[in-house]
Every structure is written in C-alpha cells, then in structure tokens.
Design an enzyme around this catalytic site. Sequence first.
Site, PDB file in Angstrom:
ATOM      1  N   LYS A  13       0.901  -1.197   0.032  1.00  0.00           N
ATOM      2  CA  LYS A  13       0.028   0.124  -0.036  1.00  0.00           C
ATOM      3  C   LYS A  13       0.873   1.317  -0.017  1.00  0.00           C
ATOM      4  O   LYS A  13       0.555   2.192  -0.708  1.00  0.00           O
ATOM      5  CB  LYS A  13      -0.972  -0.109   1.256  1.00  0.00           C
ATOM      6  CG  LYS A  13      -1.911  -1.169   1.218  1.00  0.00           C
ATOM      7  CD  LYS A  13      -2.732  -1.058   2.476  1.00  0.00           C
ATOM      8  CE  LYS A  13      -2.117  -1.172   3.888  1.00  0.00           C
ATOM      9  NZ  LYS A  13      -1.369  -2.433   4.291  1.00  0.00           N
ATOM     10  N   ARG A  88     -10.074   0.717   8.639  1.00  0.00           N
ATOM     11  CA  ARG A  88      -9.812  -0.540   9.050  1.00  0.00           C
ATOM     12  C   ARG A  88     -10.800  -1.371   9.731  1.00  0.00           C
ATOM     13  O   ARG A  88     -10.209  -2.509  10.149  1.00  0.00           O
ATOM     14  CB  ARG A  88      -8.359  -0.283   9.792  1.00  0.00           C
ATOM     15  CG  ARG A  88      -7.253  -0.939   9.338  1.00  0.00           C
ATOM     16  CD  ARG A  88      -6.016  -0.706  10.164  1.00  0.00           C
ATOM     17  NE  ARG A  88      -4.695  -1.360  10.030  1.00  0.00           N
ATOM     18  CZ  ARG A  88      -3.783  -0.771   9.374  1.00  0.00           C
ATOM     19  NH1 ARG A  88      -3.858   0.223   8.850  1.00  0.00           N
ATOM     20  NH2 ARG A  88      -2.658  -1.649   9.432  1.00  0.00           N
ATOM     21  N   ARG A 122      11.907  -5.475   5.004  1.00  0.00           N
ATOM     22  CA  ARG A 122      11.453  -3.819   4.502  1.00  0.00           C
ATOM     23  C   ARG A 122      12.687  -3.207   5.544  1.00  0.00           C
ATOM     24  O   ARG A 122      12.707  -3.227   6.529  1.00  0.00           O
ATOM     25  CB  ARG A 122      10.150  -3.672   5.028  1.00  0.00           C
ATOM     26  CG  ARG A 122       9.921  -2.109   4.869  1.00  0.00           C
ATOM     27  CD  ARG A 122       8.357  -1.796   4.935  1.00  0.00           C
ATOM     28  NE  ARG A 122       7.535  -2.395   6.045  1.00  0.00           N
ATOM     29  CZ  ARG A 122       6.320  -2.352   6.309  1.00  0.00           C
ATOM     30  NH1 ARG A 122       5.548  -1.873   5.494  1.00  0.00           N
ATOM     31  NH2 ARG A 122       5.801  -2.561   7.619  1.00  0.00           N
ATOM     32  N   ARG A 155      10.881  -1.213  11.157  1.00  0.00           N
ATOM     33  CA  ARG A 155      10.027  -1.096  11.880  1.00  0.00           C
ATOM     34  C   ARG A 155       9.679  -2.044  13.006  1.00  0.00           C
ATOM     35  O   ARG A 155       9.825  -3.174  12.940  1.00  0.00           O
ATOM     36  CB  ARG A 155       8.467  -0.977  11.072  1.00  0.00           C
ATOM     37  CG  ARG A 155       8.125   0.296  10.652  1.00  0.00           C
ATOM     38  CD  ARG A 155       7.159   0.526   9.758  1.00  0.00           C
ATOM     39  NE  ARG A 155       5.741  -0.431  10.014  1.00  0.00           N
ATOM     40  CZ  ARG A 155       4.684  -0.206   9.351  1.00  0.00           C
ATOM     41  NH1 ARG A 155       4.569   0.487   8.179  1.00  0.00           N
ATOM     42  NH2 ARG A 155       3.563  -1.062   9.849  1.00  0.00           N
ATOM     43  N   ARG A 166      -0.756  -8.916  13.471  1.00  0.00           N
ATOM     44  CA  ARG A 166      -1.380  -7.880  12.365  1.00  0.00           C
ATOM     45  C   ARG A 166      -2.090  -8.827  11.395  1.00  0.00           C
ATOM     46  O   ARG A 166      -3.127  -8.147  11.086  1.00  0.00           O
ATOM     47  CB  ARG A 166      -0.063  -7.023  11.639  1.00  0.00           C
ATOM     48  CG  ARG A 166       0.306  -6.150  12.729  1.00  0.00           C
ATOM     49  CD  ARG A 166       1.897  -5.526  11.978  1.00  0.00           C
ATOM     50  NE  ARG A 166       1.977  -4.950  10.887  1.00  0.00           N
ATOM     51  CZ  ARG A 166       2.981  -4.650  10.084  1.00  0.00           C
ATOM     52  NH1 ARG A 166       4.072  -5.356  10.714  1.00  0.00           N
ATOM     53  NH2 ARG A 166       2.936  -4.018   9.378  1.00  0.00           N
TER      54      ARG A 166
END
Length: 208
Positions: A13, A88, A122, A155, A166
């Site tokens: 996203k 969400r 990431r 992160r 998550r």
Amino acid sequence: MNLILLGPPGAGKGTMASGIKDHYRIPHISTGDIFRTAIKEGTELGKKVKSILDAGELVSDDLTVALVEERLSQPDAKEGYILDGFPRTIPQAEAFDKIAGEYRVLNFILAHDIVVNRLSGRRICKNCGEIFHIKSKPSQKEGVCDSCGGELYTRPDDMKEAILNRLEVYDAQTAPLVDFFQAKSQMADIDCNQPIPAMMEDVLKVLG
Ligand code: AP5
Ligand code: MG
C-alpha cells in the site's frame, strides 16, 4: 480522486501510494505514518499509541476517525487524497462513508505466507519515509536511502510475532470491509504477487 488502499500488511500500500501521489498530485494520508510520526516526536498521541503499534493491535476507532476527519478537512485534501491504512474496521468505514463524497477502493490481494518475507526484509528511511526491501527493492548503499541519504530502519512491528498478530487482526477486523465496499463503491482487485513495476502498471491502468 478520493482513493482508499485496502489490503493486508506488507501488500504494498505504501509503495503504491508513493507512485500514485506523484502521478495524480494528491496527498498520501497514511494513518500508520501519522501514528509513527507522533511516536517519533514524543507527543501525547505518540505516547498513547506506541505500545499498540508495537504489538500490531489497532488504535481505537474514535481516536483514529477524529484524526482522519481533521486531516481530510485540510486544504491539500480538497482535490482528492489517497487513504492508506484507513478505514480498517467496520465502524471506521461507516464513519468515513458518512462524511466522504464519491470514492474508489483498491483491494490489494496477497497471501499471508508472502507477507512475512516482505515485511521482515523491509527497510524505511528515517528521514523521508521512502520504502525499500533488502531483496525486491534494495538501496544502492546498504542502510542508506537513495533519495535523501537518510538512515534506513526496521519498523518495530516488523518482528515476526507482531507481523502474525497484524495478520490475525486484519482477517478479523479489516477483511470484512471488502464486502462493505463492494456494496458501497467502485472497487477493483490488485494482484500484489508480482514485481513492483508490474503492480504499479496495474494500479495506474485501473485508475485510468
Ligand atoms: P500501517 O502503517 O498502515 O501498516 P500495515 O497496514 O500493517 O501495512 P504496512 O505499512 O506494513 O504494509 P504496506 O502495505 O504499506 O506495504 P509496503 O508498501 O511498505 O499501520 C501500522 C499500525 O498503525 C497498525 O498495526 C495499527 O496499530 C495502527 N493503525 C494504522 N491505521 C489504523 C487504523 N485505521 N485504525 C487503527 N489503527 C491503525 O511494502 C512492504 C515491503 O514489501 C516493502 O519492503 C516493499 O519494498 C516491499 N514490496 C512492496 N510491493 C512489493 C512487490 N510487488 N514485490 C516485492 N516487494 C514488494
Ligand atoms: Mg504502509
């Protein structure tokens, strides 16, 4: 154009929003980025949400909806916006649908087993927020942002335990929005299991 990017963690996203923002010149509004900035700056909001983000849980609907309403009222969002990571939950979607005019939704689809690889590789620039991946989008110099020379970081919620949580939270609370938006708006599916440039091409084709 008012656009919602809906999809599981790691689907891409943020990566797509960066390309869409440059193409259409509309602001990229990521609730996750807003919370992370607040944490970095040590504000009251940041103190309130830090442990929630680190664990991969959701911030309360009331707080999140109020924050997005305020952000959408700013002048730069008048000609359109990209919402990344909001809504969400069903209550967030209902609140948004009441205040929004017309909007479109891109439904990002990616299998859970691919998400873990995506997120554990990431790296994000501390300074400008540019998103990299150690395999699929490496920076030219390890640990250094190509765009601004800033330091890259991982992160805290990209640790395996938080990623799995998550995904559970996504399935329980966010996946039901697919049916909600199917009934309410123009929605298109995007296959996220393809290289970044091919995915960007699909996104721009769908948006026209
Ligand atoms: P948020 O920041 O929104 O995180 P998320 O939804 O978990 O999504 P990610 O940012 O992890 O993934 P992404 O889809 O943006 O993927 P990316 O482009 O980086 O939310 C964080 C937290 O904030 C939540 O857990 C919650 O606590 C709170 N929060 C936020 N919004 C909230 C709300 N509305 N209500 C309540 N709480 C809220 O890509 C991932 C990696 O893959 C990158 O390394 C990238 O380079 C790579 N990549 C991308 N596309 C491809 C591709 N096609 N092929 C190969 N690699 C790719
Ligand atoms: Mg993101």
